[in-house]
Design a protein around this motif. Structure first.
Motif, PDB file in Angstrom:
ATOM      1  N   GLY A 318      66.749  68.405 -64.730  1.00 49.89           N
ATOM      2  CA  GLY A 318      66.965  69.200 -63.529  1.00 49.89           C
ATOM      3  C   GLY A 318      66.926  68.479 -62.211  1.00 49.89           C
ATOM      4  O   GLY A 318      66.686  69.108 -61.178  1.00 49.89           O
ATOM      5  N   SER A 319      67.173  67.164 -62.178  1.00 54.09           N
ATOM      6  CA  SER A 319      67.171  66.468 -60.890  1.00 54.09           C
ATOM      7  C   SER A 319      68.236  65.388 -60.861  1.00 54.09           C
ATOM      8  O   SER A 319      68.715  64.922 -61.884  1.00 54.09           O
ATOM      9  CB  SER A 319      65.799  65.859 -60.599  1.00 54.09           C
ATOM     10  OG  SER A 319      65.442  64.917 -61.582  1.00 54.09           O
ATOM     11  N   VAL A 320      68.609  64.991 -59.642  1.00 57.77           N
ATOM     12  CA  VAL A 320      69.654  63.994 -59.408  1.00 57.77           C
ATOM     13  C   VAL A 320      69.043  62.824 -58.650  1.00 57.77           C
ATOM     14  O   VAL A 320      68.271  63.018 -57.715  1.00 57.77           O
ATOM     15  CB  VAL A 320      70.818  64.586 -58.586  1.00 57.77           C
ATOM     16  CG1 VAL A 320      71.901  63.546 -58.347  1.00 57.77           C
ATOM     17  CG2 VAL A 320      71.398  65.810 -59.290  1.00 57.77           C
ATOM     18  N   LYS A 333      65.599  53.685 -57.609  1.00 56.21           N
ATOM     19  CA  LYS A 333      66.204  54.952 -58.014  1.00 56.21           C
ATOM     20  C   LYS A 333      65.339  56.074 -57.474  1.00 56.21           C
ATOM     21  O   LYS A 333      64.166  56.177 -57.821  1.00 56.21           O
ATOM     22  CB  LYS A 333      66.336  55.021 -59.542  1.00 56.21           C
ATOM     23  CG  LYS A 333      66.949  56.308 -60.059  1.00 56.21           C
ATOM     24  CD  LYS A 333      67.523  56.123 -61.458  1.00 56.21           C
ATOM     25  CE  LYS A 333      66.464  55.954 -62.518  1.00 56.21           C
ATOM     26  NZ  LYS A 333      65.777  57.212 -62.843  1.00 56.21           N
ATOM     27  N   ILE A 334      65.914  56.901 -56.603  1.00 55.41           N
ATOM     28  CA  ILE A 334      65.151  57.926 -55.897  1.00 55.41           C
ATOM     29  C   ILE A 334      65.726  59.303 -56.200  1.00 55.41           C
ATOM     30  O   ILE A 334      66.931  59.522 -56.109  1.00 55.41           O
ATOM     31  CB  ILE A 334      65.177  57.694 -54.369  1.00 55.41           C
ATOM     32  CG1 ILE A 334      64.633  56.314 -54.013  1.00 55.41           C
ATOM     33  CG2 ILE A 334      64.378  58.770 -53.649  1.00 55.41           C
ATOM     34  CD1 ILE A 334      64.702  55.999 -52.529  1.00 55.41           C
ATOM     35  N   THR A 335      64.853  60.244 -56.543  1.00 58.58           N
ATOM     36  CA  THR A 335      65.276  61.620 -56.719  1.00 58.58           C
ATOM     37  C   THR A 335      65.631  62.199 -55.352  1.00 58.58           C
ATOM     38  O   THR A 335      64.803  62.243 -54.452  1.00 58.58           O
ATOM     39  CB  THR A 335      64.164  62.459 -57.366  1.00 58.58           C
ATOM     40  OG1 THR A 335      63.869  61.918 -58.647  1.00 58.58           O
ATOM     41  CG2 THR A 335      64.603  63.909 -57.512  1.00 58.58           C
ATOM     42  N   ILE A 336      66.885  62.651 -55.200  1.00 61.11           N
ATOM     43  CA  ILE A 336      67.331  63.145 -53.902  1.00 61.11           C
ATOM     44  C   ILE A 336      67.741  64.622 -53.952  1.00 61.11           C
ATOM     45  O   ILE A 336      67.931  65.246 -52.905  1.00 61.11           O
ATOM     46  CB  ILE A 336      68.487  62.284 -53.325  1.00 61.11           C
ATOM     47  CG1 ILE A 336      69.596  62.054 -54.379  1.00 61.11           C
ATOM     48  CG2 ILE A 336      67.963  60.933 -52.867  1.00 61.11           C
ATOM     49  CD1 ILE A 336      70.698  63.005 -54.344  1.00 61.11           C
ATOM     50  N   GLN A 337      67.870  65.177 -55.159  1.00 61.65           N
ATOM     51  CA  GLN A 337      68.265  66.580 -55.275  1.00 61.65           C
ATOM     52  C   GLN A 337      67.700  67.176 -56.565  1.00 61.65           C
ATOM     53  O   GLN A 337      67.437  66.468 -57.528  1.00 61.65           O
ATOM     54  CB  GLN A 337      69.798  66.727 -55.316  1.00 61.65           C
ATOM     55  CG  GLN A 337      70.507  66.345 -54.041  1.00 61.65           C
ATOM     56  CD  GLN A 337      72.021  66.299 -54.232  1.00 61.65           C
ATOM     57  OE1 GLN A 337      72.499  66.019 -55.322  1.00 61.65           O
ATOM     58  NE2 GLN A 337      72.753  66.565 -53.178  1.00 61.65           N
ATOM     59  N   GLU A 338      67.531  68.484 -56.556  1.00 62.09           N
ATOM     60  CA  GLU A 338      67.344  69.245 -57.774  1.00 62.09           C
ATOM     61  C   GLU A 338      68.662  69.937 -58.074  1.00 62.09           C
ATOM     62  O   GLU A 338      69.398  70.294 -57.149  1.00 62.09           O
ATOM     63  CB  GLU A 338      66.243  70.296 -57.610  1.00 62.09           C
ATOM     64  CG  GLU A 338      64.874  69.723 -57.374  1.00 62.09           C
ATOM     65  CD  GLU A 338      63.837  70.806 -57.130  1.00 62.09           C
ATOM     66  OE1 GLU A 338      64.251  71.930 -56.772  1.00 62.09           O
ATOM     67  OE2 GLU A 338      62.640  70.530 -57.296  1.00 62.09           O
TER      68      GLU A 338
END
Length: 340
Positions: A318-320, A333-338
């Motif tokens: 569930g994340s981008v 690598k960074i989570t920037i969106q759900e």
């Protein structure tokens, strides 16, 4: 190496495979003023210098830096925001593209430890006798209990032509295999057509060129008279969002692949346009290791009533993420969106 190495940033959706997991960047959960930022920065520099110059252990700068990054990652409580040094990034990129030097296994993790999720055909692991479902106890005598996937992969990987001893647990027995590492390339997309006209296509990873292979193989099957299609996404850990969107064009003329929400709660829908949809019955196969991009494509096909989904509950990521190349040859690598 994959395309984004040349200072390109790509959206990336995947969970851990046989790659690397380490540390990352602190994204503050609240708005800070310029004064807050400067104050925090000075304190960190002061403490870093005082420990480095005065602590009785004589700890090195690199160890302190690693610990600081680990601390920032811990504050995020996000397993998908990761730092890769140069070697780790190369290993991660190769594993996504399924090009690497190793023994030919994909590793998963559960409550019992690290297990063999897949054994690649004609690999040293297959020839030695390692089986899917084996649990990895040790590599070259080093026990895996308490280790990370990063550490496991670094121990099993190595230069082509060198050997590694891997001990596994199978049916209450431990077995040790000695294998010679070699360069292994595993196709991301494979297919076959059954005599009654049912096409079967397996997508093992949404790599940077998997969409091109998917397109070419679909065309071959259509020419052979395909009248129905099975898309196998079992054990597919994910990959690139743009690859997923390009594959979606084969199922719908236009629509929305997913809706995503960023840190400001702004909806950023990923659109599919210019598609040439298939007009045949489609079934998608999934399991508990179908993750991220696999879940996106499956959910898309299900929401538009384009396919029947068969299998078990999927991974649930569930994340981008965005991947940012670093000056040291590594990447962040960074989570920037759900995604919704």
């Amino acid at each position: 190496m994959i395309k984004l190495i040349n200072n390109k940033i790509k959206k990336f959706i995947s969970y851990f495979t046989l790659s690397v997991v380490l540390v990352s960047l602190l994204i503050l959960p609240y708005t800070v003023t310029a004064a807050d930022t400067i104050s925090s920065h000075v304190e960190v520099d002061e403490i870093f210098g005082l420990i480095k110059n005065n602590h009785v252990s004589g700890i090195s700068e690199s160890k302190l830096a690693d610990a600081a990054i680990e601390g920032m990652l811990s504050a995020l409580d996000d397993p998908y925001t990761q730092y890769f040094n140069k070697n780790e990034w190369e290993a991660f990129a190769d594993s996504l593209e399924r090009n690497y030097v190793g023994v030919g296994i994909r590793v998963g993790e559960d409550g019992s430890g690290f297990y063999v999720a897949e054994v690649f055909p004609n690999s040293p692991a297959q020839l030695a006798g390692i089986l899917k479902g084996d649990y990895i106890i040790s590599a070259d005598g080093v026990l895996m209990k308490g280790k990370t996937i990063t550490e496991l992969v670094s121990m099993i990987s190595g230069p082509a032509g060198t050997t590694v001893k891997v001990t596994i647990a199978r049916e209450q027995k431990s077995i040790t295999f000695t294998m010679k590492r070699q360069k292994i390339t595993i196709p991301n997309v494979t297919n076959k057509t059954f005599s009654e006209g049912t096409g079967y296509i397996r997508i093992s990873s949404f790599s940077s060129d998997a969409d091109e292979a998917f397109t070419a193989q679909l065309e071959e099957m259509k020419k052979s008279g395909m009248n129905s299609l099975v898309v196998d996404l079992r054990d597919n850990p994910g990959g690139y969002l743009d690859t997923t969107a390009n594959m979606a064009k084969h199922f719908i003329k236009e629509g929305t692949l997913i809706h995503t929400k960023d840190r400001d709660s702004i909806d950023n829908p990923v659109k599919v346009i210019g598609g040439t949809p298939l007009t045949i019955p489609i079934v998608v196969l999934v399991n508990g290791n179908s993750a991220s991009a696999s879940e996106v494509l499956t959910g898309f096909l299900q929401d538009y009533n384009l396919a029947k989904v068969v299998g078990t509950l999927t991974y649930g990521k569930g994340s981008v993420q965005n991947i940012f190349p670093l000056s040291n040859g590594g990447a962040l690598k960074i989570t920037i969106q759900e995604y919704l």
